[in-house]
Design a protein around this motif. Structure first.
Motif, PDB file in Angstrom:
ATOM      1  N   LEU A 138      28.010  22.898  57.659  1.00  0.00           N
ATOM      2  CA  LEU A 138      28.412  23.866  56.642  1.00  0.00           C
ATOM      3  C   LEU A 138      27.644  23.616  55.352  1.00  0.00           C
ATOM      4  CD1 LEU A 138      30.460  26.160  55.974  1.00  0.00           C
ATOM      5  CD2 LEU A 138      32.002  24.373  55.137  1.00  0.00           C
ATOM      6  N   ASP A 139      27.214  24.695  54.716  1.00  0.00           N
ATOM      7  CA  ASP A 139      26.480  24.579  53.467  1.00  0.00           C
ATOM      8  C   ASP A 139      27.275  23.768  52.448  1.00  0.00           C
ATOM      9  OD1 ASP A 139      24.100  25.965  51.804  1.00  0.00           O
ATOM     10  OD2 ASP A 139      25.906  25.841  50.574  1.00  0.00           O
ATOM     11  N   THR A 140      26.594  22.875  51.740  1.00  0.00           N
ATOM     12  CA  THR A 140      27.264  21.953  50.824  1.00  0.00           C
ATOM     13  C   THR A 140      28.012  22.667  49.705  1.00  0.00           C
ATOM     14  OG1 THR A 140      25.618  20.233  51.254  1.00  0.00           O
ATOM     15  CG2 THR A 140      26.901  20.032  49.237  1.00  0.00           C
ATOM     16  N   VAL A 141      27.377  23.648  49.078  1.00  0.00           N
ATOM     17  CA  VAL A 141      28.032  24.343  47.969  1.00  0.00           C
ATOM     18  C   VAL A 141      29.206  25.171  48.475  1.00  0.00           C
ATOM     19  CG1 VAL A 141      27.713  25.947  46.053  1.00  0.00           C
ATOM     20  CG2 VAL A 141      25.864  24.385  46.683  1.00  0.00           C
ATOM     21  N   VAL A 142      29.048  25.826  49.611  1.00  0.00           N
ATOM     22  CA  VAL A 142      30.154  26.584  50.200  1.00  0.00           C
ATOM     23  C   VAL A 142      31.320  25.646  50.515  1.00  0.00           C
ATOM     24  CG1 VAL A 142      30.883  27.969  52.192  1.00  0.00           C
ATOM     25  CG2 VAL A 142      28.650  28.375  51.149  1.00  0.00           C
ATOM     26  N   PHE A 143      31.005  24.458  51.047  1.00  0.00           N
ATOM     27  CA  PHE A 143      32.036  23.471  51.382  1.00  0.00           C
ATOM     28  C   PHE A 143      32.806  23.032  50.139  1.00  0.00           C
ATOM     29  CE2 PHE A 143      33.209  18.962  51.875  1.00  0.00           C
ATOM     30  CZ  PHE A 143      34.082  19.059  52.950  1.00  0.00           C
ATOM     31  N   VAL A 144      32.086  22.689  49.083  1.00  0.00           N
ATOM     32  CA  VAL A 144      32.728  22.195  47.867  1.00  0.00           C
ATOM     33  C   VAL A 144      33.545  23.291  47.186  1.00  0.00           C
ATOM     34  CG1 VAL A 144      32.255  21.367  45.525  1.00  0.00           C
ATOM     35  CG2 VAL A 144      31.061  20.359  47.469  1.00  0.00           C
ATOM     36  N   LEU A 145      33.095  24.546  47.288  1.00  0.00           N
ATOM     37  CA  LEU A 145      33.759  25.648  46.581  1.00  0.00           C
ATOM     38  C   LEU A 145      34.659  26.482  47.508  1.00  0.00           C
ATOM     39  CD1 LEU A 145      30.929  26.940  44.205  1.00  0.00           C
ATOM     40  CD2 LEU A 145      32.735  25.255  43.749  1.00  0.00           C
ATOM     41  N   LEU A 146      35.229  25.856  48.527  1.00  0.00           N
ATOM     42  CA  LEU A 146      36.141  26.596  49.403  1.00  0.00           C
ATOM     43  C   LEU A 146      37.343  27.154  48.636  1.00  0.00           C
ATOM     44  CD1 LEU A 146      36.175  24.397  52.651  1.00  0.00           C
ATOM     45  CD2 LEU A 146      35.247  26.702  52.378  1.00  0.00           C
ATOM     46  N   GLY A 147      37.686  26.504  47.533  1.00  0.00           N
ATOM     47  CA  GLY A 147      38.814  26.976  46.724  1.00  0.00           C
ATOM     48  C   GLY A 147      38.571  28.311  46.065  1.00  0.00           C
ATOM     49  N   THR A 148      37.318  28.755  46.014  1.00  0.00           N
ATOM     50  CA  THR A 148      37.058  30.044  45.380  1.00  0.00           C
ATOM     51  C   THR A 148      37.545  31.215  46.226  1.00  0.00           C
ATOM     52  OG1 THR A 148      34.803  30.105  46.287  1.00  0.00           O
ATOM     53  CG2 THR A 148      35.070  29.206  44.086  1.00  0.00           C
ATOM     54  N   GLN A 149      37.930  30.953  47.484  1.00  0.00           N
ATOM     55  CA  GLN A 149      38.574  32.008  48.267  1.00  0.00           C
ATOM     56  C   GLN A 149      39.865  32.457  47.582  1.00  0.00           C
ATOM     57  OE1 GLN A 149      39.049  30.722  52.339  1.00  0.00           O
ATOM     58  NE2 GLN A 149      37.000  29.852  52.420  1.00  0.00           N
ATOM     59  N   PHE A 150      40.576  31.494  47.011  1.00  0.00           N
ATOM     60  CA  PHE A 150      41.784  31.825  46.259  1.00  0.00           C
ATOM     61  C   PHE A 150      41.429  32.342  44.863  1.00  0.00           C
ATOM     62  CE2 PHE A 150      42.986  28.578  49.338  1.00  0.00           C
ATOM     63  CZ  PHE A 150      44.074  29.170  49.944  1.00  0.00           C
ATOM     64  N   ALA A 151      40.370  31.800  44.290  1.00  0.00           N
ATOM     65  CA  ALA A 151      39.934  32.258  42.970  1.00  0.00           C
ATOM     66  C   ALA A 151      39.564  33.732  43.002  1.00  0.00           C
ATOM     67  CB  ALA A 151      38.752  31.422  42.490  1.00  0.00           C
ATOM     68  N   ALA A 152      38.942  34.165  44.094  1.00  0.00           N
ATOM     69  CA  ALA A 152      38.556  35.572  44.211  1.00  0.00           C
ATOM     70  C   ALA A 152      39.771  36.479  44.130  1.00  0.00           C
ATOM     71  CB  ALA A 152      37.798  35.800  45.521  1.00  0.00           C
ATOM     72  N   LEU A 153      40.854  36.077  44.775  1.00  0.00           N
ATOM     73  CA  LEU A 153      42.078  36.886  44.738  1.00  0.00           C
ATOM     74  C   LEU A 153      42.743  36.814  43.370  1.00  0.00           C
ATOM     75  CD1 LEU A 153      44.102  38.684  46.168  1.00  0.00           C
ATOM     76  CD2 LEU A 153      45.220  36.638  47.061  1.00  0.00           C
ATOM     77  N   ASN A 154      42.786  35.626  42.792  1.00  0.00           N
ATOM     78  CA  ASN A 154      43.402  35.478  41.471  1.00  0.00           C
ATOM     79  C   ASN A 154      42.674  36.307  40.413  1.00  0.00           C
ATOM     80  OD1 ASN A 154      45.300  33.739  42.438  1.00  0.00           O
ATOM     81  ND2 ASN A 154      44.394  31.889  41.613  1.00  0.00           N
ATOM     82  N   LEU A 155      41.366  36.251  40.422  1.00  0.00           N
ATOM     83  CA  LEU A 155      40.598  37.003  39.427  1.00  0.00           C
ATOM     84  C   LEU A 155      40.661  38.502  39.689  1.00  0.00           C
ATOM     85  CD1 LEU A 155      37.517  34.632  39.045  1.00  0.00           C
ATOM     86  CD2 LEU A 155      39.408  34.961  37.442  1.00  0.00           C
ATOM     87  N   ALA A 156      40.814  38.888  40.961  1.00  0.00           N
ATOM     88  CA  ALA A 156      41.022  40.302  41.267  1.00  0.00           C
ATOM     89  C   ALA A 156      42.336  40.783  40.664  1.00  0.00           C
ATOM     90  CB  ALA A 156      41.020  40.520  42.778  1.00  0.00           C
ATOM     91  N   VAL A 157      43.362  39.959  40.759  1.00  0.00           N
ATOM     92  CA  VAL A 157      44.650  40.309  40.162  1.00  0.00           C
ATOM     93  C   VAL A 157      44.516  40.427  38.644  1.00  0.00           C
ATOM     94  CG1 VAL A 157      47.009  39.483  39.732  1.00  0.00           C
ATOM     95  CG2 VAL A 157      46.015  39.317  42.027  1.00  0.00           C
ATOM     96  N   LEU A 158      43.715  39.545  38.039  1.00  0.00           N
ATOM     97  CA  LEU A 158      43.471  39.640  36.597  1.00  0.00           C
ATOM     98  C   LEU A 158      42.852  40.985  36.246  1.00  0.00           C
ATOM     99  CD1 LEU A 158      43.368  38.134  33.817  1.00  0.00           C
ATOM    100  CD2 LEU A 158      41.031  37.488  34.427  1.00  0.00           C
ATOM    101  N   GLY A 159      41.865  41.425  37.040  1.00  0.00           N
ATOM    102  CA  GLY A 159      41.241  42.715  36.797  1.00  0.00           C
ATOM    103  C   GLY A 159      42.203  43.872  36.967  1.00  0.00           C
ATOM    104  N   ILE A 160      43.033  43.797  37.994  1.00  0.00           N
ATOM    105  CA  ILE A 160      44.015  44.859  38.242  1.00  0.00           C
ATOM    106  C   ILE A 160      45.036  44.934  37.117  1.00  0.00           C
ATOM    107  CG2 ILE A 160      45.930  45.520  39.758  1.00  0.00           C
ATOM    108  CD1 ILE A 160      44.202  44.425  42.101  1.00  0.00           C
ATOM    109  N   LEU A 161      45.480  43.774  36.640  1.00  0.00           N
ATOM    110  CA  LEU A 161      46.454  43.759  35.542  1.00  0.00           C
ATOM    111  C   LEU A 161      45.874  44.358  34.267  1.00  0.00           C
ATOM    112  CD1 LEU A 161      48.064  40.220  36.002  1.00  0.00           C
ATOM    113  CD2 LEU A 161      49.184  42.430  36.326  1.00  0.00           C
ATOM    114  N   ALA A 162      44.556  44.213  34.072  1.00  0.00           N
ATOM    115  CA  ALA A 162      43.928  44.736  32.856  1.00  0.00           C
ATOM    116  C   ALA A 162      44.007  46.253  32.780  1.00  0.00           C
ATOM    117  CB  ALA A 162      42.472  44.281  32.784  1.00  0.00           C
ATOM    118  N   THR A 163      44.070  46.918  33.939  1.00  0.00           N
ATOM    119  CA  THR A 163      44.132  48.383  33.946  1.00  0.00           C
ATOM    120  C   THR A 163      45.492  48.881  34.419  1.00  0.00           C
ATOM    121  OG1 THR A 163      43.015  48.290  36.101  1.00  0.00           O
ATOM    122  CG2 THR A 163      41.663  48.801  34.179  1.00  0.00           C
ATOM    123  N   ALA A 164      45.841  48.591  35.663  1.00  0.00           N
ATOM    124  CA  ALA A 164      47.110  49.078  36.208  1.00  0.00           C
ATOM    125  C   ALA A 164      48.302  48.509  35.443  1.00  0.00           C
ATOM    126  CB  ALA A 164      47.224  48.716  37.690  1.00  0.00           C
TER     127      ALA A 164
END
Length: 261
Positions: A61-87
């Motif tokens: 597995l790619d080293t950077v992808v391995f270390v940043l597996l937590g960004t799978q959750f970050a992607a959802l959290n930041l999406a919610v931030l964007g949605i809250l800014a408008t909706a």
């Protein structure tokens, strides 16, 4: 005899609209909770997975992808931030005051997108640059060992932050179109996370090619330090994410101009 023309004490300018949206975002408790949780999940998962890694079983597995597996959750959290800014403004009714202050409407959308993108990129980049060396302190003697100066590593960390910012803007556009936090969140999860996996089950090569350019797949391509097989190149992945964000904002702008608040 001259007649003085009354000049309004304040004018609506792009800078003032931008400053207003920046202030609104940072005065929400949900913003602080979201950003702290996003950073903590990224760092915590990166360090935790690296500390538990014994050097086997990851299949190259790619080293950077391995270390940043937590960004799978970050992607959802930041999406919610964007949605809250408008909706979020539609759910509270604050949008009426916003559009009364800025009758042209579209500067509000552009300012929200700029603020969310800037915050998401800055937080993600800072978190990535913190997570990577911390995780590498546990990976020194494994096949996942790497340094910031290694080929593709810094580009992967920056690319990941850019991808997360564009995903947040895409979600912001969905929030402006749907005007409902639960609905926009559900559509985002279905479109970004579920639909690509469903499409992969179809026995058509053209579908597999198309899936490469869906947001989560483009995010992984941008995060990887080295090219991934059967994935888009980093440049193409960045372009794909930019087009997703542009399409979402274009739809939001169309609905914003044609519908009543």
């Amino acid at each position: 005899m001259s007649t003085a023309t009354a000049t309004p004490p304040y004018r609506v300018t792009p800078a003032r609209v931008l400053r207003s949206e920046w202030h609104k975002l940072w005065t929400l408790r949900s913003t602080w909770v979201n950003l702290v949780l996003t950073g903590a999940l990224t760092v915590g998962m990166g360090v935790g997975i690296s500390a538990a890694y014994d050097g086997t079983g990851e299949g190259g597995l790619d080293t950077v992808v391995f270390v940043l597996l937590g960004t799978q959750f970050a992607a959802l959290n930041l999406a919610v931030l964007g949605i809250l800014a408008t909706a979020g403004e539609y759910s509270t009714g604050q949008i009426r005051a916003t559009m009364t202050a800025v009758p042209r409407r579209l500067p509000v959308l552009w300012s929200k997108a700029a603020v969310v993108a800037a915050v998401a990129f800055a937080l993600s980049l800072w978190t990535n640059l913190l997570t990577f060396p911390l995780a590498q302190s546990f990976l020194a003697d494994t096949d996942q060992a790497a340094a910031l100066g290694d080929p593709g590593v810094l580009r992967g960390l920056v690319g990941n932050a850019a991808a997360l910012a564009l995903l947040a803007v895409t979600a912001l556009g969905l929030g402006a179109v749907l005007r409902s936090i639960p609905l926009a969140t559900g559509v985002y999860i279905g479109l970004v996370m579920i639909l690509p996996e469903v499409l992969r089950m179809l026995p058509y090569a053209v579908v597999d090619d198309a899936v490469r350019y869906f947001p989560t797949q483009a995010l992984e391509s941008l995060t990887a330090a080295r090219p991934l097989p059967d994935r888009a190149t980093p440049g193409t992945a960045l372009l794909a994410l930019a087009l997703w964000a542009t399409a979402a904002l274009a739809a939001a702008a169309t609905f914003l101009r044609r519908r009543d608040v």
